[in-house]
Motif scaffolding. Structure first.
Motif, PDB file in Angstrom:
ATOM      1  N   THR A  99       0.828  -1.210   0.000  1.00 54.33           N
ATOM      2  CA  THR A  99       0.000   0.000   0.000  1.00 54.33           C
ATOM      3  C   THR A  99       0.857   1.253   0.000  1.00 54.33           C
ATOM      4  OG1 THR A  99      -1.762  -1.171   1.200  1.00 54.33           O
ATOM      5  CG2 THR A  99      -1.825   1.234   1.238  1.00 54.33           C
ATOM      6  N   LEU A 100       1.911   1.257   0.804  1.00 50.00           N
ATOM      7  CA  LEU A 100       2.806   2.422   0.855  1.00 50.00           C
ATOM      8  C   LEU A 100       3.506   2.637  -0.483  1.00 50.00           C
ATOM      9  CD1 LEU A 100       4.306   1.781   4.394  1.00 50.00           C
ATOM     10  CD2 LEU A 100       2.755   3.648   3.763  1.00 50.00           C
ATOM     11  N   HIS A 117       2.929   5.836  -2.900  1.00 50.81           N
ATOM     12  CA  HIS A 117       4.097   6.619  -3.336  1.00 50.81           C
ATOM     13  C   HIS A 117       4.067   6.800  -4.855  1.00 50.81           C
ATOM     14  CE1 HIS A 117       8.243   8.125  -2.871  1.00 50.81           C
ATOM     15  NE2 HIS A 117       8.454   7.566  -4.049  1.00 50.81           N
ATOM     16  N   GLY A 153       5.304  10.828   0.375  1.00 48.59           N
ATOM     17  CA  GLY A 153       6.447  10.619   1.246  1.00 48.59           C
ATOM     18  C   GLY A 153       7.141  11.911   1.630  1.00 48.59           C
ATOM     19  N   ALA A 200      -1.645   3.935   6.279  1.00 48.60           N
ATOM     20  CA  ALA A 200      -0.963   4.692   5.223  1.00 48.60           C
ATOM     21  C   ALA A 200      -1.516   6.101   5.062  1.00 48.60           C
ATOM     22  CB  ALA A 200      -1.068   3.939   3.898  1.00 48.60           C
ATOM     23  N   ALA A 259       9.609   4.805  -1.060  1.00 42.68           N
ATOM     24  CA  ALA A 259       8.619   5.103  -0.023  1.00 42.68           C
ATOM     25  C   ALA A 259       9.156   4.846   1.379  1.00 42.68           C
ATOM     26  CB  ALA A 259       7.361   4.266  -0.254  1.00 42.68           C
ATOM     27  N   LEU A 260      10.082   3.885   1.509  1.00 43.10           N
ATOM     28  CA  LEU A 260      10.468   3.418   2.844  1.00 43.10           C
ATOM     29  C   LEU A 260      11.895   3.750   3.252  1.00 43.10           C
ATOM     30  CD1 LEU A 260       8.802  -0.113   2.689  1.00 43.10           C
ATOM     31  CD2 LEU A 260       8.004   1.855   3.980  1.00 43.10           C
ATOM     32  N   VAL A 311       8.631  -2.128   7.084  1.00 41.24           N
ATOM     33  CA  VAL A 311       8.390  -0.983   7.953  1.00 41.24           C
ATOM     34  C   VAL A 311       9.422  -0.893   9.069  1.00 41.24           C
ATOM     35  CG1 VAL A 311       6.752   0.050   9.568  1.00 41.24           C
ATOM     36  CG2 VAL A 311       5.935  -0.870   7.378  1.00 41.24           C
TER      37      VAL A 311
END
Length: 471
Positions: free
Chosen positions: A154-155, A159, A167, A194, A322-323, A348
């Motif tokens: 989802t993230l 993004h 982000g 999110a 995104a992370l 995460v």
């Protein structure tokens, strides 16, 4: 604890586990403990001085075991299996013994590189597309559960849909994601976490017969949302829903996603591993052409003890973008070279265990042949149970049942069916669960435990019939 003490007590622990598994049928399947019973049997305060490990093992048997619901019991049919096989347990022990924290490649190269190998092995065993391999644009990563896999997907989708703005600047505007009433609840939770928001998680209609997502309604919802100024970020299609193991039409859903550039995530948490059998590869029709991400759980039906969920992406860059956050204390020459994978950017949390060891152990011990045999045995046992249900005029069988789950119901009211379920589960002989299909309560019998045989399935049906007659 010295190495020699560890050796002595370690042998006792392994013996305890082996004895437990060999005598597991002596226990009621579902714990008979009352609320608060386990806590009341334990000291209210921690010990001032250390205790001998024999005392821990004694309390394990005396206090803890009565409060355990036995997921490895051959009569555990309530939920999808959570297989704990010998090689998986040993792989987990090795992981604990090494004590690796594999957040980046440099903190333990073998932790990262073994993981890249085993997720590529599994992709090959399941017939997944080459772009999901870690030596391609995408790749795979072991998460703790399908819930975490859904959140990461989802993230990444958010993004990409925002062009990286979410982000950098936070959510501005309205983003939507699309599920059905049969999609696992973790997808709605992922939308909340999110920042998409529960009100923007759109529920697509399902076919009342197949329980599969309706692509026509999906298209209508997407078109309406775009007209209202929203940006569709992700659609989740399910292969093997939790309720009934329904299979969404991935190819049709994927075609809609492609028209609008929407991320398509495939939740195959339970059923995806069935594709280790070539005759079941049809379940992934449409995945090769359309899927942006795909998740399945070896810790359910593929003999690898919890936690081990594999997420693949066709393009890793949106996920990493995104992370990824790189503080100074994590900088190192290997990362800066760009020649390695740092799995901290694929999940995460920062920290990660050496989970690949148990999946590696399982695949090497069983081989593709042994994995196929396990899946095939579960499907055959489920078919055997379904045939018994179909032959009894007092019960209704839900069709189809392509995997290890059988949904069925006595020809009674919903209230009576729930009373039957409680009678069965309270006996300790079996453990079943239930679902609702078009307003009617159905019982769920999920086959797949490592110790379950055809005799257990037959005996389960006889116990269900007895309980129904006594109601």
């Amino acid at each position: 604890m010295s190495p020699e003490e560890f050796r002595r007590y370690g042998r006792q622990v392994v013996d305890w586990i082996a004895d437990y598994l060999s005598t597991i049928e002596a226990h009621p399947v579902r714990s008979q403990a009352r609320p608060g019973q386990v806590r009341a049997a334990l000291p209210a305060h921690p010990p001032e001085q250390g205790e001998p490990y024999e005392a821990v093992l004694q309390d394990l048997s005396r206090v803890i075991l009565p409060g355990v619901t036995h997921w490895q019991h051959p009569n555990f049919f309530a939920y999808f299996p959570a297989n704990a096989s010998g090689p998986g347990i040993l792989g987990d022990l090795l992981s604990s013994g090494l004590g690796v924290q594999g957040m980046v490649w440099a903190t333990s190269p073998a932790c990262t590189e073994l993981e890249t190998v085993v997720v590529d092995w599994l992709a090959e065993l399941l017939g997944l597309p080459d772009r999901f391999r870690t030596d391609a644009a995408g790749g795979g990563v072991i998460q703790d559960s399908a819930s975490s896999a859904s959140l990461v997907a989802t993230l990444a989708a958010l993004h990409r849909a925002s062009g990286g703005k979410v982000g950098a600047d936070g959510i501005s505007g309205r983003y939507t994601m699309y599920v059905s009433s049969q999609t696992h609840s973790s997808l709605e939770k992922a939308g909340r976490i999110a920042g998409i928001g529960a009100s923007n998680v759109r529920v697509v209609d399902i076919d009342p017969v197949t329980q599969a997502m309706d692509p026509v309604h999906l298209r209508a919802l997407i078109d309406a949302d775009i007209s209202a100024g929203a940006t569709p970020a992700m659609v989740c299609a399910t292969i093997g829903t939790t309720s009934t193991t329904a299979i969404d039409p991935v190819a049709e859903i994927g075609a809609v996603c492609r028209e609008h550039g929407i991320w398509l995530h495939i939740d195959a948490a339970y059923a995806g591993v069935a594709a280790v059998c070539p005759e079941l590869r049809w379940i992934n029709d449409g995945v090769a052409s359309y899927a942006d991400s795909y998740a399945t759980d070896p810790h359910k039906w593929l003999l690898t003890n919890f936690d081990c969920s594999v997420l693949w992406v066709s393009d890793r860059q949106p996920m990493i973008d995104a992370l990824s956050i790189l503080p100074e204390y994590l900088r190192n020459s290997a990362t800066e070279s760009g020649a390695v994978i740092d799995y901290r950017d694929w999940q995460v949390p920062l920290g990660r265990r050496f989970r690949a060891l148990k999946l590696w152990s399982v695949i090497r011990w069983y081989g593709a042949e042994g994995l196929r045999e396990h899946i095939q045995a579960g499907i055959a046992q489920a078919a055997e149970f379904a045939a018994l249900v179909a032959a009894d005029q007092d019960f209704e069988l839900r069709r189809p049942h392509p995997f290890g789950l059988v949904c069925f119901r006595p020809l009674r009211t919903n209230e009576e069916t729930m009373a039957l379920l409680e009678r069965i589960n309270d006996s300790g002989e079996l453990y079943l669960s239930h679902t609702k299909i078009n307003g009617q309560v159905f019982l769920r019998l999920a086959v797949g435990a490592l110790l379950t045989t055809s005799d257990h399935v037959k005996n389960a049906w006889a116990a269900i019939q007895r309980a129904n007659q006594q109601l």
